[in-house]
Design a protein around this motif. Structure first.
Motif, mmCIF file in Angstrom:
data_model
loop_
_atom_site.group_PDB
_atom_site.id
_atom_site.type_symbol
_atom_site.label_atom_id
_atom_site.label_comp_id
_atom_site.label_asym_id
_atom_site.label_seq_id
_atom_site.Cartn_x
_atom_site.Cartn_y
_atom_site.Cartn_z
ATOM 1 N N LYS A 12 0.835 -1.205 0.000
ATOM 2 C CA LYS A 12 0.000 0.000 0.000
ATOM 3 C C LYS A 12 0.868 1.253 0.000
ATOM 4 N N GLU A 13 2.128 1.109 0.434
ATOM 5 C CA GLU A 13 3.066 2.235 0.473
ATOM 6 C C GLU A 13 3.996 2.251 -0.735
ATOM 7 N N PHE A 14 3.750 1.381 -1.711
ATOM 8 C CA PHE A 14 4.587 1.296 -2.907
ATOM 9 C C PHE A 14 4.427 2.558 -3.743
ATOM 10 N N ASP A 15 5.556 3.164 -4.113
ATOM 11 C CA ASP A 15 5.539 4.394 -4.908
ATOM 12 C C ASP A 15 5.723 4.028 -6.382
ATOM 13 N N SER A 16 4.627 4.013 -7.122
ATOM 14 C CA SER A 16 4.650 3.575 -8.523
ATOM 15 C C SER A 16 5.578 4.424 -9.382
ATOM 16 N N GLN A 17 5.566 5.743 -9.170
ATOM 17 C CA GLN A 17 6.378 6.618 -10.019
ATOM 18 C C GLN A 17 7.862 6.475 -9.715
ATOM 19 N N ASP A 18 8.211 6.288 -8.447
ATOM 20 C CA ASP A 18 9.615 6.027 -8.102
ATOM 21 C C ASP A 18 10.098 4.737 -8.762
ATOM 22 N N TYR A 19 9.236 3.733 -8.736
ATOM 23 C CA TYR A 19 9.570 2.446 -9.356
ATOM 24 C C TYR A 19 9.849 2.626 -10.843
ATOM 25 N N LEU A 20 8.978 3.344 -11.535
ATOM 26 C CA LEU A 20 9.158 3.563 -12.962
ATOM 27 C C LEU A 20 10.444 4.324 -13.259
ATOM 28 N N LYS A 21 10.716 5.349 -12.477
ATOM 29 C CA LYS A 21 11.910 6.165 -12.712
ATOM 30 C C LYS A 21 13.190 5.385 -12.447
ATOM 31 N N THR A 22 13.136 4.440 -11.516
ATOM 32 C CA THR A 22 14.326 3.657 -11.171
ATOM 33 C C THR A 22 14.606 2.561 -12.185
ATOM 34 N N TYR A 23 13.556 1.858 -12.623
ATOM 35 C CA TYR A 23 13.760 0.632 -13.406
ATOM 36 C C TYR A 23 13.388 0.737 -14.882
ATOM 37 N N TYR A 24 12.729 1.827 -15.298
ATOM 38 C CA TYR A 24 12.217 1.871 -16.669
ATOM 39 C C TYR A 24 12.506 3.176 -17.395
ATOM 40 N N THR A 25 13.640 3.801 -17.099
ATOM 41 C CA THR A 25 14.031 5.001 -17.836
ATOM 42 C C THR A 25 14.775 4.547 -19.085
ATOM 43 N N PHE A 26 13.999 4.104 -20.064
ATOM 44 C CA PHE A 26 14.536 3.415 -21.231
ATOM 45 C C PHE A 26 15.492 4.299 -22.020
ATOM 46 N N GLY A 102 0.577 13.684 -16.745
ATOM 47 C CA GLY A 102 1.426 13.000 -15.777
ATOM 48 C C GLY A 102 1.596 11.521 -16.035
ATOM 49 N N ALA A 103 0.937 10.995 -17.076
ATOM 50 C CA ALA A 103 1.098 9.578 -17.419
ATOM 51 C C ALA A 103 2.543 9.322 -17.850
ATOM 52 N N TYR A 104 3.056 8.142 -17.504
ATOM 53 C CA TYR A 104 4.443 7.814 -17.835
ATOM 54 C C TYR A 104 4.613 7.734 -19.351
ATOM 55 N N ASP A 105 5.760 8.188 -19.830
ATOM 56 C CA ASP A 105 6.055 8.188 -21.261
ATOM 57 C C ASP A 105 6.735 6.863 -21.641
ATOM 58 N N TRP A 106 5.976 5.983 -22.264
ATOM 59 C CA TRP A 106 6.510 4.686 -22.689
ATOM 60 C C TRP A 106 6.975 4.705 -24.145
ATOM 61 N N SER A 107 6.966 5.855 -24.790
ATOM 62 C CA SER A 107 7.233 5.882 -26.230
ATOM 63 C C SER A 107 8.598 5.298 -26.622
ATOM 64 N N PRO A 108 9.691 5.475 -25.843
ATOM 65 C CA PRO A 108 10.946 4.839 -26.259
ATOM 66 C C PRO A 108 10.850 3.314 -26.309
ATOM 67 N N ALA A 109 10.166 2.718 -25.329
ATOM 68 C CA ALA A 109 9.998 1.264 -25.333
ATOM 69 C C ALA A 109 9.074 0.833 -26.466
ATOM 70 N N VAL A 110 8.031 1.608 -26.730
ATOM 71 C CA VAL A 110 7.108 1.288 -27.821
ATOM 72 C C VAL A 110 7.855 1.330 -29.158
ATOM 73 N N GLN A 111 8.689 2.336 -29.336
ATOM 74 C CA GLN A 111 9.455 2.448 -30.575
ATOM 75 C C GLN A 111 10.425 1.276 -30.726
ATOM 76 N N TYR A 112 11.013 0.839 -29.622
ATOM 77 C CA TYR A 112 11.936 -0.302 -29.660
ATOM 78 C C TYR A 112 11.206 -1.558 -30.134
ATOM 79 N N VAL A 113 10.002 -1.804 -29.607
ATOM 80 C CA VAL A 113 9.231 -2.981 -30.017
ATOM 81 C C VAL A 113 8.816 -2.875 -31.473
ATOM 82 N N CYS A 114 8.406 -1.692 -31.894
ATOM 83 C CA CYS A 114 8.045 -1.499 -33.304
ATOM 84 C C CYS A 114 9.246 -1.758 -34.211
ATOM 85 N N GLU A 115 10.426 -1.410 -33.748
ATOM 86 C CA GLU A 115 11.643 -1.693 -34.512
ATOM 87 C C GLU A 115 11.864 -3.193 -34.625
ATOM 88 N N LEU A 116 11.622 -3.934 -33.531
ATOM 89 C CA LEU A 116 11.713 -5.390 -33.578
ATOM 90 C C LEU A 116 10.734 -5.952 -34.604
#
Length: 262
Positions: A12-26, A102-116
């Motif tokens: 319940k104390e999990f910080d979703s945005q901190d998690y994204l910034k730490t592990y998914y800054t593609f 404020g939604a997370y920007d997934w576009s770099p990962a989306v572009q990577y998959v489209c490249e695949l």
């Protein structure tokens, strides 16, 4: 990792945005985290393109605040149901689905998959397709015999769970039971697709240390087999997270098929 280990109700104390910034800054974050993301994206692409896994319904268990794991799947499933233990993670996904500020920007990962897939330029089309394909956001608890609680859900062609069970299960017996619970959501002959952090000892989000269950590749394979599945592929990689964020000893990506007679 010293100090309190957060688990269970502590999420319940999990910080979703901190998690994204730490592990998914593609492409602009740490090398280790990006390599793990690419490992999973490549395996998902293979599974849902040439791997032949597709159908009507995919259920993503333990979605977290992420959507990257659905980018290849949305091309081959009519409907995707996402689920998570925490309200804040589901809210983060909802923000992206609705294009809210404020939604997370997934576009770099989306572009990577489209490249695949052969055409990097169609990334906006893929985002739109995924938004159309995700039809429901549900709460889940993998430690319960009915992981989706009272929600009425038809048997799925595929259950997907990435980097979730080793965080949710406090010991190997609970992990094995969770695999059985997820297999129960599948049609006979349906597929379970999973990625697992191996040799896990926990991970950091913000200033909190979260529990991680130590699993080996053989444990994952045996749990799938004992749950009535044939393991079609189980790929190991020695890549690990940056040690200051997470203690681990590699990754495992597995695809299994539920017995057609189950």
């Amino acid at each position: 990792m010293e100090g309190k280990l957060y688990r269970g109700e502590d999420y319940k104390e999990f910080d979703s945005q901190d998690y994204l910034k730490t592990y998914y800054t593609f492409d602009s974050g740490t090398v280790a985290e990006n390599e793990i993301l690419k490992f999973n994206l490549k395996n998902l692409f293979q599974t849902f393109s040439s791997g032949g896994v597709g159908g009507d319904i995919l259920i993503d268990i333990g979605t977290g605040p992420t959507i990257y794991q659905l980018l290849s799947a949305c091309e081959v499933f009519r409907e995707i149901i996402v689920s998570d233990y925490t309200d804040q993670n589901l809210r983060e996904v909802e923000k992206w689905l609705k294009k809210e500020p404020g939604a997370y920007d997934w576009s770099p990962a989306v572009q990577y998959v489209c490249e695949l897939e052969g055409d990097r330029s169609r990334w906006q089309e893929k985002e739109a397709r995924l938004r159309r394909t995700v039809t429901r956001l549900l709460k889940c608890d993998v430690t319960e015999p009915h992981p989706l609680g009272p929600a009425q859900v038809l048997p799925a062609d595929c259950v997907l769970t990435l980097l979730a069970l080793e965080c949710a299960c406090h010991d190997v017996d609970t992990y094995r039971a969770a695999i059985r619970n997820l297999v129960s959501l599948l049609k006979p002959g349906g597929h379970l697709v999973t990625a697992v952090t191996l040799g896990f000892q926990g991970y950091i989000v913000g200033n909190k240390n979260f529990f991680g269950l130590h699993l080996e590749k053989e444990t994952v394979e045996k749990a799938l087999q004992d749950a009535g599945c044939q393991v079609l592929r189980c790929q190991h990689s020695p890549i690990s997270y940056t040690e200051t964020f997470c203690i681990s000893k590699g990754m495992c990506f597995a695809v299994a098929r539920k017995s057609p007679s189950a």
